[in-house]
Design a protein around this motif. Structure first.
Motif, PDB file in Angstrom:
ATOM      1  N   THR A  45      37.155  58.882  24.362  1.00  0.00           N
ATOM      2  CA  THR A  45      35.814  58.399  24.626  1.00  0.00           C
ATOM      3  C   THR A  45      35.949  56.982  25.150  1.00  0.00           C
ATOM      4  O   THR A  45      36.405  56.089  24.438  1.00  0.00           O
ATOM      5  N   ALA A 193      22.738  60.030  14.579  1.00  0.00           N
ATOM      6  CA  ALA A 193      23.951  60.253  13.795  1.00  0.00           C
ATOM      7  C   ALA A 193      24.390  61.711  13.912  1.00  0.00           C
ATOM      8  O   ALA A 193      25.579  62.006  14.070  1.00  0.00           O
ATOM      9  N   GLN A 194      23.422  62.617  13.880  1.00  0.00           N
ATOM     10  CA  GLN A 194      23.724  64.044  13.981  1.00  0.00           C
ATOM     11  C   GLN A 194      24.382  64.356  15.335  1.00  0.00           C
ATOM     12  O   GLN A 194      25.379  65.079  15.410  1.00  0.00           O
ATOM     13  N   ASN A 197      27.931  62.892  15.550  1.00  0.00           N
ATOM     14  CA  ASN A 197      28.853  63.759  14.811  1.00  0.00           C
ATOM     15  C   ASN A 197      29.180  65.013  15.623  1.00  0.00           C
ATOM     16  O   ASN A 197      30.329  65.447  15.683  1.00  0.00           O
ATOM     17  N   LEU A 200      31.586  64.181  18.505  1.00  0.00           N
ATOM     18  CA  LEU A 200      32.950  63.960  18.024  1.00  0.00           C
ATOM     19  C   LEU A 200      33.601  65.275  17.582  1.00  0.00           C
ATOM     20  O   LEU A 200      34.790  65.495  17.818  1.00  0.00           O
ATOM     21  N   ASP A 201      32.805  66.167  16.976  1.00  0.00           N
ATOM     22  CA  ASP A 201      33.343  67.485  16.590  1.00  0.00           C
ATOM     23  C   ASP A 201      33.797  68.277  17.812  1.00  0.00           C
ATOM     24  O   ASP A 201      34.881  68.851  17.831  1.00  0.00           O
ATOM     25  N   GLN A 203      34.614  67.167  20.647  1.00  0.00           N
ATOM     26  CA  GLN A 203      35.778  66.532  21.243  1.00  0.00           C
ATOM     27  C   GLN A 203      37.051  66.994  20.546  1.00  0.00           C
ATOM     28  O   GLN A 203      38.041  67.312  21.202  1.00  0.00           O
ATOM     29  N   ILE A 223      32.089  55.252  18.162  1.00  0.00           N
ATOM     30  CA  ILE A 223      32.583  56.465  18.809  1.00  0.00           C
ATOM     31  C   ILE A 223      33.703  56.255  19.822  1.00  0.00           C
ATOM     32  O   ILE A 223      34.306  57.214  20.260  1.00  0.00           O
ATOM     33  N   SER A 224      33.984  55.005  20.215  1.00  0.00           N
ATOM     34  CA  SER A 224      34.885  54.812  21.352  1.00  0.00           C
ATOM     35  C   SER A 224      36.348  54.729  20.960  1.00  0.00           C
ATOM     36  O   SER A 224      36.691  54.245  19.891  1.00  0.00           O
TER      37      SER A 224
ATOM     38  N   ARG B 280      36.141  54.542  12.876  1.00  0.00           N
ATOM     39  CA  ARG B 280      35.766  55.623  13.772  1.00  0.00           C
ATOM     40  C   ARG B 280      35.778  56.967  13.059  1.00  0.00           C
ATOM     41  O   ARG B 280      34.969  57.843  13.333  1.00  0.00           O
ATOM     42  N   ARG B 283      32.350  59.872   9.205  1.00  0.00           N
ATOM     43  CA  ARG B 283      31.191  60.576   9.744  1.00  0.00           C
ATOM     44  C   ARG B 283      29.959  59.781   9.400  1.00  0.00           C
ATOM     45  O   ARG B 283      29.836  59.242   8.316  1.00  0.00           O
ATOM     46  N   LEU B 284      29.033  59.716  10.348  1.00  0.00           N
ATOM     47  CA  LEU B 284      27.788  59.036  10.057  1.00  0.00           C
ATOM     48  C   LEU B 284      26.959  59.923   9.146  1.00  0.00           C
ATOM     49  O   LEU B 284      26.960  61.135   9.290  1.00  0.00           O
ATOM     50  N   SER B 285      26.276  59.315   8.217  1.00  0.00           N
ATOM     51  CA  SER B 285      25.415  60.142   7.384  1.00  0.00           C
ATOM     52  C   SER B 285      24.132  60.420   8.143  1.00  0.00           C
ATOM     53  O   SER B 285      23.634  59.578   8.884  1.00  0.00           O
ATOM     54  N   SER B 286      23.620  61.613   8.048  1.00  0.00           N
ATOM     55  CA  SER B 286      22.351  61.924   8.672  1.00  0.00           C
ATOM     56  C   SER B 286      21.568  62.778   7.690  1.00  0.00           C
ATOM     57  O   SER B 286      22.133  63.347   6.761  1.00  0.00           O
TER      58      SER B 286
END
Ligand SMILES: Nc1ncnc2c1ncn2[C@@H]1O[C@H](COP(=O)(O)OP(=O)(O)OP(=O)(O)O)[C@@H](O)[C@H]1O
Ligand SMILES: Nc1ncnc2c1ncn2[C@@H]1O[C@H](COP(=O)(O)OP(=O)(O)OP(=O)(O)O)[C@@H](O)[C@H]1O
Ligand code: SF4
Ligand code: SF4
Ligand SMILES: [Mg+2]
Ligand SMILES: [Mg+2]
Lengths: 330, 344
Positions: A45, A193-194, A197, A200-201, A203, A223-224, B280, B283-286
């Motif tokens: 990324t 955030a969702q 996530n 990234l998944d 990826q 994310i980078s 990195r 995981r972000l919480s959502s």
């Protein structure tokens, strides 16, 4: 990082010719991109940040040959794709996707959401007619929209919902590379955030590569793998995430990092941001030499005369600034 | 650009005067299965000189609430109950002629989607000049000059040259700043800004926030600022309303909201903000699940299906917005939070 380059950008230039004056009597040139070179590595990324109007979207468009490059090359799978015509470009279109900054203007108002997401699936024969409905529902669910949204039209959605449809449409193509142009900026933090996530998944699962254009530096940092900083049509700095945030070299990057707001009212009310002095110069007549010299707090004589070289200063860390001595011989 | 003074005196309670008062506003949409509620009896108010921040999940009805006040709702969507008073006059009942004077004059509006609200075939200088000519009686030449100043004020480089540009010739952030300039053009008493800075980088965001602060303090302008960026408005707003599924679930002075977020939805939102110091790999919480769709709201608390704290009562009754802080300045619509704060 031992990854292979997915795309090599060499001395890319993009000028727009515009007409000024009440009757369009004056011709002028917008120097939107000037001599940009960098690589995008497979599976990474890479984020682009920089002031509004500095050329981030133009970079995304030109890379994918959606704008004709004025000069320079973009090498993808051994081909310079920016010289291809639309027909020759077709085999690459599915692999190279973009989520536009302005989703409303790119979704067809007469197409339902289901049709918009399903169209590329049918066009590229990625599913049969029978599978299509499930596939659309799955993509919508991935971006947090209920399946019933498939029968709605774009104008029946909120801003953030449209942005998610645009993301679903790009993912529908099962691409290799996605330019995400402010793709999550209209979303509330929880949905954001969702989606992060999810990106990234995907990826991790499919080795997707992202060029991520964003202004939210906390998101960018999250994310980078690498981050490029642009200023007025040129790259100022490009480095790994840790390097850039822990060890910024370019004066513009330093100013940018000092402006990040924090979720703390007392701190925000009392803080003094290092706001850059001087007006942002116009890309219609960019400053000579280093384009940042009109606002740089440490500008020297040479800065207005000579364009600073785009060079490696530290391992994995490119910069263009006369004041940076790291990595110079001697 | 100039910095506005950063520390503002607390507004004295006596000097407070309601400028905008929305009561029980209900917005419904016509669907195949009959009308469905999108916004459910919302109450909002803004005092003179006050800045209100509105946050809430995407699709919860923020934009429609603001559009309804200006009677700009799309087809098939209408206000079925409630009122919206501006300076003592009900905007819902006002004549069209009076409303036109309010729109873009006394009330400045920054729309969320610049591409749909700007006219694609009209130069932006003209689009900026129109309200100045209509509301302020300027001549064409005066309006053009002022339009150039406004573009400069919002930090667009080469402002005079850009007056002749068409919207598609501008970057996303420039278009957004043209919208901001139009919203501010007539020195409004109330500025309604719907996610005005989503396309702007942090330095320009900061400049816009400072500009709005400055105008607010100089002209006594009131502001409603819709955003999802809590950090950005932390230093700007006096009060925050958190919306969920078309109702206000928490209303608090800005410090109280950050120090003591009380509604489980607010807590979830604050926990989802990525921090500059995050790794990195984390995981972000959502917040799990999705908000209810119009016409499919649960019977009790609208957040109950997603709420980690939900109890039996939550599925049966709708909690009302009740004061929990000193003098009732901090209000929350949650049974559990109300109980906890009462006990404390
Ligand atoms: N023209 C329309 N027809 C049908 N439904 C609509 C229409 N416009 C909006 N909606 C629905 O009404 C709800 C509220 O929309 P609104 O635009 O007010 O959301 P919002 O809170 O501004 O969201 P965002 O943060 O994403 O902009 C959404 O669920 C949306 O899908
Ligand atoms: N079609 C066009 N015609 C003329 N000028 C253009 C066109 N598209 C972009 N530009 C100009 O090119 C420059 C770079 O624009 P670009 O959209 O790439 O900026 P950006 O970095 O994406 O900004 P933002 O963060 O505001 O989206 C701007 O000065 C813009 O006005
Ligand atoms: S080259 Fe000169 S003007 Fe440009 S950033 Fe470096 S010191 Fe500043
Ligand atoms: S009322 Fe119940 S369901 Fe609603 S937010 Fe509070 S605890 Fe959760
Ligand atoms: Mg852009
Ligand atoms: Mg909205």
């Amino acid at each position: 990082m031992g990854a292979q380059p997915l795309m090599r950008i060499e001395n890319l230039v993009k000028h727009f010719h515009v007409r000024l004056g009440a009757f369009g009597e004056r011709a002028a040139t917008v120097h939107a991109l000037d001599d940009i070179s960098f690589e995008i590595l497979e599976g990474e990324t890479l984020s682009l940040v920089g002031e509004s109007g500095c050329g981030k979207s133009t970079t995304g468009f030109t890379l994918l040959n959606l704008h004709r490059a004025t000069e320079g090359k973009v090498i993808y799978q051994g081909k310079n794709i920016v010289e291809l015509d639309e027909k020759a470009m077709r085999p690459y279109r599915r692999q190279l996707q973009i989520v536009f900054q302005d989703p409303y203007s790119t979704l067809n108002p007469r197409m339902t959401i289901g049709e918009a997401v399903g169209e590329p699936i049918l066009f590229h024969k990625l599913a049969t007619k029978a599978e299509l409905k499930d596939r659309i529902a799955m993509l919508l669910a991935d971006v947090g929209l209920p399946p019933r949204f498939a029968s709605r039209y774009p104008h029946e959605l909120s801003g953030g919902q449209r942005q998610r449809v645009a993301i679903a449409r790009a993912l529908a193509c099962q691409p290799k590379f996605i330019v995400c142009d402010e793709a999550i900026s209209a979303l509330d933090v929880s949905v954001q955030a969702q989606i992060i996530n999810l990106l990234l998944d995907l990826q991790q699962k499919y080795g997707l590569t992202y060029l991520f254009i964003a202004h939210d530096l906390a998101v960018v940092r999250h994310i980078s793998d690498r981050v490029g900083v642009m200023y007025l049509g040129r790259l100022a700095e490009l480095a790994t995430r840790e390097e850039l945030f822990e060890h910024p070299l370019h004066p513009y990057t330093k100013a940018l990092l000092s402006a990040v707001p924090e979720a703390d009212p007392a701190h925000e009310r009392s803080r003094k941001r290092q706001i850059l002095q001087g007006d942002v110069p116009s890309p219609l007549s960019p400053p000579s030499g280093c384009r940042f010299h009109t606002r740089c707090p440490i500008a020297m004589d040479i800065c207005s005369k000579v364009v600073p070289e785009w060079r490696l200063a530290r391992p994995g860390h490119m910069v263009a600034c006369h004041a940076v001595t790291e990595g110079l011989p001697g | 650009m100039m910095m506005a003074s950063d520390i503002r005196p607390e507004p004295t309670p006596k000097a407070r005067e309601r400028l905008l008062d929305v009561k029980g506003l209900t917005i419904e949409i016509e669907t195949r299965n009959g009308p469905a509620t999108i916004v459910d009896g919302i109450d909002l108010h803004v005092d003179k000189g006050e800045t209100l921040g509105i946050v809430g999940e995407s699709g919860c009805g923020k934009s429609l609430t603001m559009l309804s006040m200006m009677r700009l709702l799309p087809n098939k969507i209408r206000v079925t109950k409630g009122e919206a008073n501006f300076g003592g006059r009900d905007l819902q009942k006002m004549s069209n002629a009076d409303l036109r004077k309010v729109r873009g004059g006394e009330v400045g509006f920054i729309f969320q989607d610049p591409m749909t609200s700007l006219n694609p075939v009209m130069r932006i200088g003209q689009q900026l000049a129109e309200p100045l000519i209509y509301h302020r009686g300027m001549t064409k030449a005066e309006a053009r000059k002022r339009a150039g100043e406004l573009l400069k004020l919002v930090g667009i480089p080469g402002a005079e040259d850009r007056l002749d540009a068409y919207p598609h010739e501008l970057s996303g952030g420039m278009r957004q700043r043209v919208m901001i300039a139009i919203g501010l053009a007539c020195n409004p008493q109330l500025l309604i800004a719907d996610e005005p800075t989503t396309a702007l980088d942090v330095t320009i965001q900061a400049q816009i926030v400072d500009l709005v602060k400055e105008l607010r303090d100089k002209l006594g302008m009131s502001v409603v600022w819709i955003t999802h960026d809590l950090a950005l408005i932390a230093g700007l707003v006096d009060r925050i309303n958190v919306l969920y599924a078309g109702t206000v679930v928490e209303d608090a002075p800005v410090d109280a909201l950050f120090d003591n977020p009380s509604h489980p939805y607010t807590q979830g939102l604050l926990a989802s903000i990525p921090k500059l110091t995050d790794e990195r790999s984390t995981r972000l919480s959502s917040i799990g699940g999705t908000p209810p769709e119009p016409g499919r709201r649960p019977k009790g608390c609208p957040f109950a299906p997603r709420c980690p704290l939900a109890e039996q009562v939550c599925h049966e009754r709708v909690p009302s917005l009740e004061g929990v802080g000193q003098a009732g300045a901090h209000r929350v619509a949650c049974f559990v939070a109300q109980r906890k704060l009462e006990a404390a």
